[in-house]
Each structure stands twice: as structure tokens, then as C-alpha cells.
Write a protein that holds these residues in place. Structure first.
Motif, PDB file in Angstrom:
ATOM      1  N   ASN A 126      35.201  48.649  45.840  1.00  0.00           N
ATOM      2  CA  ASN A 126      35.624  50.040  46.016  1.00  0.00           C
ATOM      3  C   ASN A 126      36.416  50.193  47.311  1.00  0.00           C
ATOM      4  O   ASN A 126      36.616  49.217  48.049  1.00  0.00           O
ATOM      5  CB  ASN A 126      34.413  50.973  46.023  1.00  0.00           C
ATOM      6  CG  ASN A 126      33.339  50.517  47.006  1.00  0.00           C
ATOM      7  OD1 ASN A 126      33.641  50.064  48.110  1.00  0.00           O
ATOM      8  ND2 ASN A 126      32.082  50.623  46.592  1.00  0.00           N
ATOM      9  N   GLY A 127      36.835  51.429  47.575  1.00  0.00           N
ATOM     10  CA  GLY A 127      37.631  51.696  48.770  1.00  0.00           C
ATOM     11  C   GLY A 127      36.889  51.414  50.061  1.00  0.00           C
ATOM     12  O   GLY A 127      37.505  51.001  51.051  1.00  0.00           O
ATOM     13  N   ALA A 185      39.785  45.560  55.956  1.00  0.00           N
ATOM     14  CA  ALA A 185      40.867  45.820  56.914  1.00  0.00           C
ATOM     15  C   ALA A 185      40.332  45.867  58.336  1.00  0.00           C
ATOM     16  O   ALA A 185      40.972  45.371  59.272  1.00  0.00           O
ATOM     17  CB  ALA A 185      41.558  47.134  56.554  1.00  0.00           C
ATOM     18  N   ARG A 186      39.159  46.439  58.503  1.00  0.00           N
ATOM     19  CA  ARG A 186      38.531  46.506  59.821  1.00  0.00           C
ATOM     20  C   ARG A 186      38.273  45.113  60.388  1.00  0.00           C
ATOM     21  O   ARG A 186      38.331  44.898  61.597  1.00  0.00           O
ATOM     22  CB  ARG A 186      37.226  47.300  59.715  1.00  0.00           C
ATOM     23  CG  ARG A 186      36.529  47.568  61.029  1.00  0.00           C
ATOM     24  CD  ARG A 186      35.287  48.419  60.832  1.00  0.00           C
ATOM     25  NE  ARG A 186      35.619  49.820  60.546  1.00  0.00           N
ATOM     26  CZ  ARG A 186      35.283  50.457  59.428  1.00  0.00           C
ATOM     27  NH1 ARG A 186      34.597  49.839  58.478  1.00  0.00           N
ATOM     28  NH2 ARG A 186      35.623  51.718  59.261  1.00  0.00           N
ATOM     29  N   GLU A 187      37.997  44.171  59.499  1.00  0.00           N
ATOM     30  CA  GLU A 187      37.719  42.795  59.916  1.00  0.00           C
ATOM     31  C   GLU A 187      38.982  41.943  60.032  1.00  0.00           C
ATOM     32  O   GLU A 187      38.908  40.746  60.301  1.00  0.00           O
ATOM     33  CB  GLU A 187      36.758  42.157  58.922  1.00  0.00           C
ATOM     34  CG  GLU A 187      35.369  42.793  58.939  1.00  0.00           C
ATOM     35  CD  GLU A 187      34.488  42.340  57.789  1.00  0.00           C
ATOM     36  OE1 GLU A 187      34.953  41.482  56.992  1.00  0.00           O
ATOM     37  OE2 GLU A 187      33.360  42.838  57.673  1.00  0.00           O
ATOM     38  N   ALA A 194      34.996  58.475  58.351  1.00  0.00           N
ATOM     39  CA  ALA A 194      34.349  57.327  58.994  1.00  0.00           C
ATOM     40  C   ALA A 194      35.288  56.135  59.140  1.00  0.00           C
ATOM     41  O   ALA A 194      34.935  55.142  59.788  1.00  0.00           O
ATOM     42  CB  ALA A 194      33.110  56.911  58.199  1.00  0.00           C
ATOM     43  N   ALA A 195      36.478  56.214  58.543  1.00  0.00           N
ATOM     44  CA  ALA A 195      37.416  55.100  58.572  1.00  0.00           C
ATOM     45  C   ALA A 195      38.592  55.342  59.506  1.00  0.00           C
ATOM     46  O   ALA A 195      39.581  54.604  59.462  1.00  0.00           O
ATOM     47  CB  ALA A 195      37.932  54.827  57.159  1.00  0.00           C
ATOM     48  N   LEU A 196      38.515  56.354  60.370  1.00  0.00           N
ATOM     49  CA  LEU A 196      39.648  56.644  61.247  1.00  0.00           C
ATOM     50  C   LEU A 196      39.919  55.535  62.253  1.00  0.00           C
ATOM     51  O   LEU A 196      41.038  55.417  62.750  1.00  0.00           O
ATOM     52  CB  LEU A 196      39.432  57.972  61.976  1.00  0.00           C
ATOM     53  CG  LEU A 196      39.696  59.243  61.158  1.00  0.00           C
ATOM     54  CD1 LEU A 196      39.575  60.469  62.039  1.00  0.00           C
ATOM     55  CD2 LEU A 196      41.059  59.198  60.493  1.00  0.00           C
ATOM     56  N   ILE A 230      44.903  63.427  65.882  1.00  0.00           N
ATOM     57  CA  ILE A 230      44.092  63.334  64.672  1.00  0.00           C
ATOM     58  C   ILE A 230      42.686  62.946  65.103  1.00  0.00           C
ATOM     59  O   ILE A 230      42.506  61.961  65.816  1.00  0.00           O
ATOM     60  CB  ILE A 230      44.643  62.287  63.687  1.00  0.00           C
ATOM     61  CG1 ILE A 230      46.014  62.714  63.157  1.00  0.00           C
ATOM     62  CG2 ILE A 230      43.671  62.085  62.525  1.00  0.00           C
ATOM     63  CD1 ILE A 230      46.635  61.706  62.200  1.00  0.00           C
ATOM     64  N   ARG A 231      41.721  63.736  64.695  1.00  0.00           N
ATOM     65  CA  ARG A 231      40.345  63.389  65.054  1.00  0.00           C
ATOM     66  C   ARG A 231      39.411  63.639  63.869  1.00  0.00           C
ATOM     67  O   ARG A 231      39.723  64.429  62.976  1.00  0.00           O
ATOM     68  CB  ARG A 231      39.882  64.175  66.275  1.00  0.00           C
ATOM     69  CG  ARG A 231      39.689  65.646  66.055  1.00  0.00           C
ATOM     70  CD  ARG A 231      39.059  66.357  67.273  1.00  0.00           C
ATOM     71  NE  ARG A 231      40.019  66.546  68.351  1.00  0.00           N
ATOM     72  CZ  ARG A 231      40.101  67.670  69.063  1.00  0.00           C
ATOM     73  NH1 ARG A 231      39.279  68.686  68.815  1.00  0.00           N
ATOM     74  NH2 ARG A 231      40.990  67.788  70.021  1.00  0.00           N
ATOM     75  N   ALA A 232      38.329  62.928  63.867  1.00  0.00           N
ATOM     76  CA  ALA A 232      37.313  63.136  62.836  1.00  0.00           C
ATOM     77  C   ALA A 232      36.606  64.454  63.081  1.00  0.00           C
ATOM     78  O   ALA A 232      36.381  64.858  64.221  1.00  0.00           O
ATOM     79  CB  ALA A 232      36.300  61.988  62.848  1.00  0.00           C
TER      80      ALA A 232
END
Length: 291
Positions: A187-188, A195-197, A237-239, A263-265
Motif C-alpha cells: 500500500n501507499g 522512500a524514507r529509507e 505523517a509523511a511530510l 507547509i506544516r502538518a
């Protein structure tokens, strides 16, 4: 004291909580699959009201177009189309709103947009919801559908769809899930984790949705000149992965005086809808005016 039954109804999930109208008093009741039919929906709300007991108001966030206390067009839950919530609960105060506008209420009253007069919010989950705070009021528009950025389009060849917009099809959770599956991921969320890794294939695959979001937001910023852009919903949570690329794509399409936008969460993340529903229920039909 106002006792609010707060409902955040998404395309796939229902959350319920009870509150005296402020975020600190919010107590969760349930998180479960969204009702599959009108009978299931009305029965579930009646059961939740009975469970809470002394309810004086209902705050309800829905993923679509509303007018006063009536659901006008709810693409992912079409059984709600035309339903008047006040007719179901004539003895209660009703605060009904589009889920993104309700989320912005939470952030403007008690979260990341508190103290600002102008802000944009994107709530990115199953679909894309959006809302605008302008001069201290959440914008509704003539028919309640203002600021529907999920329908923004930057592709002249796109044939369009009746129930979902171009940006939603390019960059919402379902689009990320489709991309992930093509890369052999579940899933996404797994795609973003990769991508984070530093997974180059995942990073490359995210470029199209990121650029789509950036282009759509550039048009919104040019039109509205907000103080801040908030990201709510599951994508908030992915920002750490998506925020800077979206900002870069947006700034490329803006003049210098509009580029220093942040841009902020959102403070409440995926809980913004349930927090805002509690606030909307406490305020009633005038919930769009920020206090």
C-alpha cells in the motif's frame, strides 16, 4: 453543558467520540468500518446516541458537499445524498460539514492554524478534501462546495470523472496504493516508508503525485495568499518525505513574493476530523466563524 456526539465519517471508516465541545474533553467511543447503507448509518448513529446518553448536539464530518444540515453529494457514500441530519435528530443541535472544512475548524480553533486569519488545508486520505480560512471564516461558497482542490486539474487531456477530480486521482491515498502495488508493495504507507529509507524506485514513483500536489497548491496560493498550508489526514505523517518536494514543486510556479509559504502538518493529524466535529456540534450551524 453541551454534550456533543462527534462523528467523523470517511469513505472507509467511522470514528465517534463524545465531548463537551473542546478538544481536551474528547473521549473516543469507536473506530470502525463506515456503514454500508443508509439503514446501517442511521441505526449506528442512534445506537451511539443511546450509548452516550445525555446528548444535546451532534457534530458530523462527511466526505462531500453539504448545505446547512443536509448532505447534498457524498461521492464515496452515495446513500447519504439528500439526507437531512436535522430530520433524523430534530431535538438536537446539528453541526454538519465537509470533512476538510471541519478539520480546518479544529486547526484554526485549537491547532496549527490558531491565531491565523488565512490558511489552506488539504486533508489527504482515501480522497483529497480541502478547505480555506479567509479573514477568520471558513469559506463555504454559494453551494457549500468552495475550495474543492481535489478537482484541480493540470492535464488538458484528462477526460474527467463525475465522482472524483484529477488531483484526487493523481495524489490521494488510492493513487499511492496503486503506485505501491505496481512496485510490489502492499500500500501507499509501505511506498512512503521505502522512500524514507532511500529506495530510489519509491522516490521516483512519488514524483508524479508530488508534482501534481505542488502545481495545484501553487494555483491556490496565487489566488488566496494564505499564511500557511496545513496537511491533515493520513498523509500528514509523511511530510518528512513529501513536504519539501511538494514545496519545491509549488514554489517553481509562484512569484518571489509568494514563495515564503510554509507547509506544516496539522496539530491533530488524522484526528482533526473528530476534533472538529466536536467543535462544530458545540457551535451549531454557525461553526464556520472562528471565535
Amino acid at each position: 453543558m453541551t454534550q456533543v456526539l462527534a462523528i467523523d465519517l470517511g469513505g472507509t471508516q467511522l470514528r465517534a467520540a463524545v465531548s463537551s465541545g473542546d478538544p481536551a474533553s474528547l473521549r473516543d467511543l469507536t473506530r470502525e468500518p463506515a456503514p454500508a447503507s443508509l439503514a446501517d448509518f442511521t441505526g449506528r448513529l442512534a445506537a451511539l446516541r443511546a450509548e452516550v446518553g445525555d446528548v444535546t448536539a451532534i457534530g458530523l464530518a462527511v466526505p462531500g458537499l453539504v448545505e446547512n444540515t443536509q448532505c447534498r453529494w457524498i461521492p464515496n457514500l452515495p446513500y447519504l445524498d439528500g439526507l437531512d441530519i436535522a430530520a433524523l435528530f430534530p431535538d438536537l443541535q446539528i453541526g454538519l460539514g465537509n470533512d476538510a472544512q471541519i478539520s480546518l475548524l479544529a486547526e484554526a480553533e485549537a491547532g496549527a492554524a490558531r491565531g491565523t486569519s488565512d490558511a489552506i488545508l488539504l486533508a489527504i486520505g482515501t480522497g483529497i478534501g480541502s478547505a480555506v480560512l479567509a479573514n477568520g471564516r471558513i469559506v463555504a461558497g454559494a453551494r457549500g462546495g468552495a475550495c474543492s482542490f481535489g478537482w484541480a486539474c493540470a492535464d488538458m487531456d484528462d477526460p474527467g470523472e463525475d465522482r472524483s477530480g484529477w488531483l484526487e486521482r493523481m495524489a490521494a491515498g488510492r493513487a499511492l496504493d496503486d503506485i505501491a502495488i505496481r512496485l510490489g508493495k502492499a500500500n501507499g504507507a509501505e511506498l512512503i516508508a521505502a522512500a524514507r529509507e532511500g529506495d530510489s524506485a519509491a522516490i521516483t514513483a512519488l514524483q508524479k503525485p508530488v508534482q501534481s500536489l505542488g502545481m495545484a497548491l501553487a494555483g491556490a496560493v496565487a489566488l488566496l495568499d494564505p499564511e500557511v498550508i496545513l496537511i491533515a489526514g493520513g498523509i500528514s505523517a509523511a511530510l518528512d518525505v513529501l513536504g519539501q518536494p511538494v514545496l519545491d514543486a509549488m514554489r517553481r510556479q509562484l512569484p518571489a513574493h509568494l514563495r515564503p509559504i510554509e507547509i506544516r502538518a496539522g496539530t491533530f493529524g488524522a484526528r482533526a476530523g473528530i476534533v472538529g466535529a466536536a467543535l462544530a456540534g458545540a457551535a451549531g450551524q454557525n461553526w464556520r466563524q472562528i471565535r
